[in-house]
Design an enzyme around this catalytic site. Sequence first.
Site, PDB file in Angstrom:
ATOM      1  N   LYS A  65      -6.715   6.037   9.862  1.00 54.14           N
ATOM      2  CA  LYS A  65      -5.577   4.889   9.928  1.00 54.14           C
ATOM      3  C   LYS A  65      -5.782   4.305   8.593  1.00 54.14           C
ATOM      4  CE  LYS A  65      -3.855   1.766  13.100  1.00 54.14           C
ATOM      5  NZ  LYS A  65      -3.672   0.640  12.422  1.00 54.14           N
ATOM      6  N   HIS A  67      -2.537  -3.106  16.589  1.00 50.05           N
ATOM      7  CA  HIS A  67      -3.472  -3.981  15.789  1.00 50.05           C
ATOM      8  C   HIS A  67      -4.705  -4.222  16.413  1.00 50.05           C
ATOM      9  CE1 HIS A  67       0.719  -4.741  14.477  1.00 50.05           C
ATOM     10  NE2 HIS A  67       0.079  -4.833  13.220  1.00 50.05           N
ATOM     11  N   CYS A 116       1.882 -10.734  20.190  1.00 47.43           N
ATOM     12  CA  CYS A 116       0.877 -10.190  19.066  1.00 47.43           C
ATOM     13  C   CYS A 116       1.303 -10.566  17.797  1.00 47.43           C
ATOM     14  CB  CYS A 116       0.900  -8.680  19.137  1.00 47.43           C
ATOM     15  SG  CYS A 116      -0.040  -7.783  17.903  1.00 47.43           S
ATOM     16  N   HIS A 127       3.932   1.628   2.259  1.00 45.46           N
ATOM     17  CA  HIS A 127       5.227   0.771   1.933  1.00 45.46           C
ATOM     18  C   HIS A 127       5.657   1.633   0.840  1.00 45.46           C
ATOM     19  CE1 HIS A 127       2.190  -2.621   3.346  1.00 45.46           C
ATOM     20  NE2 HIS A 127       3.089  -2.388   4.186  1.00 45.46           N
ATOM     21  N   CYS A 155      -3.431  -4.745  21.774  1.00 43.79           N
ATOM     22  CA  CYS A 155      -2.234  -4.388  21.008  1.00 43.79           C
ATOM     23  C   CYS A 155      -2.667  -2.660  20.660  1.00 43.79           C
ATOM     24  CB  CYS A 155      -1.689  -5.224  20.041  1.00 43.79           C
ATOM     25  SG  CYS A 155      -0.785  -4.204  19.113  1.00 43.79           S
ATOM     26  N   LYS A 188      -7.310  -2.508   6.770  1.00 41.83           N
ATOM     27  CA  LYS A 188      -8.048  -3.204   5.674  1.00 41.83           C
ATOM     28  C   LYS A 188      -9.516  -3.170   5.755  1.00 41.83           C
ATOM     29  CE  LYS A 188      -5.690  -7.774   4.273  1.00 41.83           C
ATOM     30  NZ  LYS A 188      -5.593  -9.077   5.096  1.00 41.83           N
ATOM     31  N   HIS A 204       0.840  -1.405   0.020  1.00 38.99           N
ATOM     32  CA  HIS A 204      -0.202   0.049   0.174  1.00 38.99           C
ATOM     33  C   HIS A 204       0.989   1.195  -0.098  1.00 38.99           C
ATOM     34  CE1 HIS A 204       0.480   0.926   4.297  1.00 38.99           C
ATOM     35  NE2 HIS A 204      -0.084  -0.353   4.655  1.00 38.99           N
ATOM     36  N   CYS A 253       2.276  -7.580  15.505  1.00 39.04           N
ATOM     37  CA  CYS A 253       3.800  -7.012  15.895  1.00 39.04           C
ATOM     38  C   CYS A 253       4.833  -8.180  15.561  1.00 39.04           C
ATOM     39  CB  CYS A 253       3.911  -6.696  17.097  1.00 39.04           C
ATOM     40  SG  CYS A 253       2.697  -5.179  17.447  1.00 39.04           S
TER      41      CYS A 253
END
Length: 504
Positions: free
Chosen positions: A294, A146, A126, A20, A143, A297, A17, A129
């Site tokens: 944020k 996430h 997690c 990255h 977490c 997905k 995405h 992570c």
Amino acid sequence: MKYYITTPIYYINDKPHIGHAYATFVADTFARYHRLKGADVFFLTGTDENSTKNVEAAREKGYSDIQHYLDMQSAEWQTAWKELGITNNDFIRTTEERHKQGVEQFFRLVHEKGDIYKGTYQGLYCTGCEAFLRESDLADGLCPFHKKKPELIEEQNYFFRASKYRAALLEHIEKNSDFIQPVSRRNEIVNYIKDHFEDISISREKIEWGIRLPIDDSQVIYVWFDALINYLTGIGYGWDEKLFARYWPADLHIVGKDIIKFHCALWPAMLLSAGLQLPRRVFAHGFFTIEGQKVSKSLGNAIDPVQLCAIYGIDVVRYFLLREIPLGGDGDFSELRLQDRYESELAKGLGNFTSRVLTLAEKCEATVFEAAAIPAEQEAARAVADLRYAWENGFEQCVLHESLAAIHDLIAWADRYIDKTKPWALLKEDNKTAVQTLSILLELLRQASLFLYPFMPHTAAAIRERLGLSGIAGDGVAWLQWRAERIHSVSKKENLFPPLAPKP
Ligand code: ME8
């Protein structure tokens, strides 16, 4: 002069995405800058494949052959970077044999040093992570990154004696003020090392996917202990010692702020244990939201960089990301802001200046624009020297938006120079002065193309083509001198930044 630069190696449980792509564009910009300056650059990126989340993604999508899934995914990421014009010299995959060999060699060194021991671990893990979390890391029991409840794990694991290196790490950070960038992150790391940097479990008992521990094949190596070593195996560690000796230590690891602790605490401790030099600098860039939210997905807002570049062009996206978000800070990606900057800075700024100068030059009878010893020439050369200083400083200090701002200043200076000298009037009255004035303007445009190159390589090439000059391939350091190239066969061609098509 060598320069070794890396990006994080990415998990491939999904497509790349824009986040990255951002990290990869940043590293590519540095790589191109150092090549332009004549350095022997090695730019590495790759995929982090021994992670449970990749395996879970493969299973969710119905693949029983995990390696097949990883091959497909890694190929998709490599294709994306190619389509985005990324100039990495190699691409490392952590399921490759060369990586496995290097990890085993590294592990043996650390083991021989007496830094591995067996123990029982109980803690909260997690998978997002790929890390153990402390109670104090959690927000409402979840977490914070996430938003998932971590698993309670109790296992017999092998541990890395990280705490042994606490003092050496703190001393290194103290003595090397450049090691952690931006400096605003230093305190966070120093406090983490002082208060929380303990021995760390580096193997997993119940996981079957990964590199087997050389001393106990019932366990696999913890994914971070394996992944960090990519920075060595990608340049020959364990398979080409000459190549490795040429490029290690890394000059710059580009990472996101989410993974800075791994890179500034665990990674250097591992290297100290293995008796290898530490990287010169780790730079943590910020995170961005998409239209204020944020990247996630479930919101389905993860922008595909390849699609975005198909609409606006790679250079426009690179320009926007690097101009909009000061490197190291957090920011927001908004398509409207991108369109705004396109109109006001690219179309009206650089694009307009380019077509103004080229239109005038085409009207002029001269075909070769020679140097002229007039006072304005010196003034222009000084403006370029100032820009070069600010531009280089932007790269050395990792403040790339300042390098871009300096390019804008030069274009603004050149625009003012056109307004002042009115070459269109000179063309009617005094062709010789017109040629002198235009030759300065064309040289400014040539210079701008070189300074732009690390950020907007295709635009730089398009400007150079209009000036009758070859593309920039590698070492262009000599070209950075004032009037180093002869401008000829000038042609205006189409606008660099045409009006944007209205969105359907
Ligand atoms: O952490 N904004 O991989 P990863 C900006 N495999 N950058 C973002 C971003 C966002 N919203 N989201 C992701 C891993 N990134 C490990 C790394 S290295 C030895 C192993 C970028 O696929 C940012 O650079 O989760 C972040 O550090 C990286 O993607 C994480 O990629």
